[in-house]
Design a protein around this motif. Sequence first.
Motif, PDB file in Angstrom:
ATOM      1  N   UNK A 133       0.710  -1.248   0.411  1.00 56.13           N
ATOM      2  CA  UNK A 133      -0.252  -0.064  -0.295  1.00 56.13           C
ATOM      3  C   UNK A 133       0.880   1.235   0.028  1.00 56.13           C
ATOM      4  N   UNK A 134       0.368   2.197  -1.198  1.00 57.86           N
ATOM      5  CA  UNK A 134       1.593   3.724  -1.064  1.00 57.86           C
ATOM      6  C   UNK A 134       0.813   4.900   0.098  1.00 57.86           C
ATOM      7  N   UNK A 135       1.227   5.051   0.146  1.00 53.07           N
ATOM      8  CA  UNK A 135       0.468   6.974   1.708  1.00 53.07           C
ATOM      9  C   UNK A 135      -0.296   7.135   0.758  1.00 53.07           C
ATOM     10  N   UNK A 136      -0.387   7.288  -0.619  1.00 52.98           N
ATOM     11  CA  UNK A 136      -2.273   7.536  -1.248  1.00 52.98           C
ATOM     12  C   UNK A 136      -2.806   6.986  -1.201  1.00 52.98           C
ATOM     13  N   UNK A 137      -2.893   5.598  -0.806  1.00 57.17           N
ATOM     14  CA  UNK A 137      -3.781   4.070  -0.178  1.00 57.17           C
ATOM     15  C   UNK A 137      -4.378   4.408   0.859  1.00 57.17           C
ATOM     16  N   UNK A 138      -2.881   4.173   1.538  1.00 53.04           N
ATOM     17  CA  UNK A 138      -3.507   4.553   2.904  1.00 53.04           C
ATOM     18  C   UNK A 138      -2.114   4.921   3.420  1.00 53.04           C
ATOM     19  N   UNK A 139      -2.731   6.169   4.518  1.00 53.63           N
ATOM     20  CA  UNK A 139      -1.705   6.780   5.187  1.00 53.63           C
ATOM     21  C   UNK A 139      -1.066   5.878   6.343  1.00 53.63           C
ATOM     22  N   UNK A 140       0.038   6.482   7.141  1.00 58.67           N
ATOM     23  CA  UNK A 140       0.727   6.280   8.102  1.00 58.67           C
ATOM     24  C   UNK A 140      -0.396   5.453   9.431  1.00 58.67           C
ATOM     25  N   UNK A 141      -1.042   7.302   9.678  1.00 59.81           N
ATOM     26  CA  UNK A 141      -1.976   7.227  10.309  1.00 59.81           C
ATOM     27  C   UNK A 141      -2.709   5.865  10.181  1.00 59.81           C
ATOM     28  N   UNK A 142      -4.083   5.376   9.110  1.00 56.91           N
ATOM     29  CA  UNK A 142      -4.854   5.174   8.431  1.00 56.91           C
ATOM     30  C   UNK A 142      -3.898   3.189   9.040  1.00 56.91           C
ATOM     31  N   UNK A 143      -2.910   3.062   8.635  1.00 57.43           N
ATOM     32  CA  UNK A 143      -2.143   2.157   8.941  1.00 57.43           C
ATOM     33  C   UNK A 143      -2.645   1.711  10.353  1.00 57.43           C
ATOM     34  N   UNK A 144      -1.773   2.764  10.667  1.00 56.08           N
ATOM     35  CA  UNK A 144      -1.937   2.703  12.312  1.00 56.08           C
ATOM     36  C   UNK A 144      -2.987   2.443  13.422  1.00 56.08           C
ATOM     37  N   UNK A 145      -4.230   2.629  12.439  1.00 58.09           N
ATOM     38  CA  UNK A 145      -5.872   2.565  13.337  1.00 58.09           C
ATOM     39  C   UNK A 145      -5.847   0.844  12.665  1.00 58.09           C
ATOM     40  N   UNK A 146      -5.757   0.114  11.669  1.00 54.27           N
ATOM     41  CA  UNK A 146      -6.037  -0.502  11.355  1.00 54.27           C
ATOM     42  C   UNK A 146      -5.052  -1.364  11.971  1.00 54.27           C
ATOM     43  N   UNK A 147      -3.975  -1.439  12.891  1.00 52.74           N
ATOM     44  CA  UNK A 147      -2.862  -2.297  13.600  1.00 52.74           C
ATOM     45  C   UNK A 147      -3.750  -2.633  14.423  1.00 52.74           C
ATOM     46  N   UNK A 148      -4.227  -1.320  15.043  1.00 54.37           N
ATOM     47  CA  UNK A 148      -5.081  -1.065  16.582  1.00 54.37           C
ATOM     48  C   UNK A 148      -6.040  -2.202  16.372  1.00 54.37           C
ATOM     49  N   UNK A 149      -7.309  -2.086  15.023  1.00 50.36           N
ATOM     50  CA  UNK A 149      -8.078  -2.745  15.098  1.00 50.36           C
ATOM     51  C   UNK A 149      -8.127  -4.252  15.264  1.00 50.36           C
ATOM     52  N   UNK A 150      -7.023  -4.746  14.177  1.00 53.93           N
ATOM     53  CA  UNK A 150      -6.344  -6.455  14.160  1.00 53.93           C
ATOM     54  C   UNK A 150      -5.752  -6.562  15.595  1.00 53.93           C
TER      55      UNK A 150
END
Length: 153
Positions: A133-150
């Motif tokens: 995933x490129x930053x234009x698809x998921x930002x680092x903050x988005x990834x941190x949010x997904x990680x929190x959900x996982x």
Amino acid sequence: MKQDQAGGTASGPNGAVPLPGGAMSGQGASTTNPAQAGTPTAPRTRSNAQAATGNPPAATAVAAGVQGDASAGKQLYVGNCAGCHGADGGGGIGANLKLADGPKSWTVAQFNTVLRQGKLPSGKALNATMPRFADSQLTDADIANIFAHVKTF
């Protein structure tokens, strides 16, 4: 676009999926949800996240050790990950995310590396089925949010 091998869901580059109105996830185009009669739904972009939270750019999220928001991550997970990893993270085309040595044992920086570069914390490269995933698809903050959900699995 290509057909996903599980259930025929159409997916595009890096696992992008169709959104209402014809845009693909990660493309940044605003769409309108027909069920909400003209209520626009904004894409998850860095500028929208900043406007909503007032936080600094998402690129600093991993460096700052951001823990993420599991409820925001759930929505992102459903749109970007569940098609392969299952709604509950139990696996399918993609790996089971509930394993003891899986993402629940990683740091947010390691999770970010997996999603951006396709490399596990052990250094092993993931196969090409796993999108990068490129930053234009998921930002680092988005990834941190997904990680929190996982981590809730």
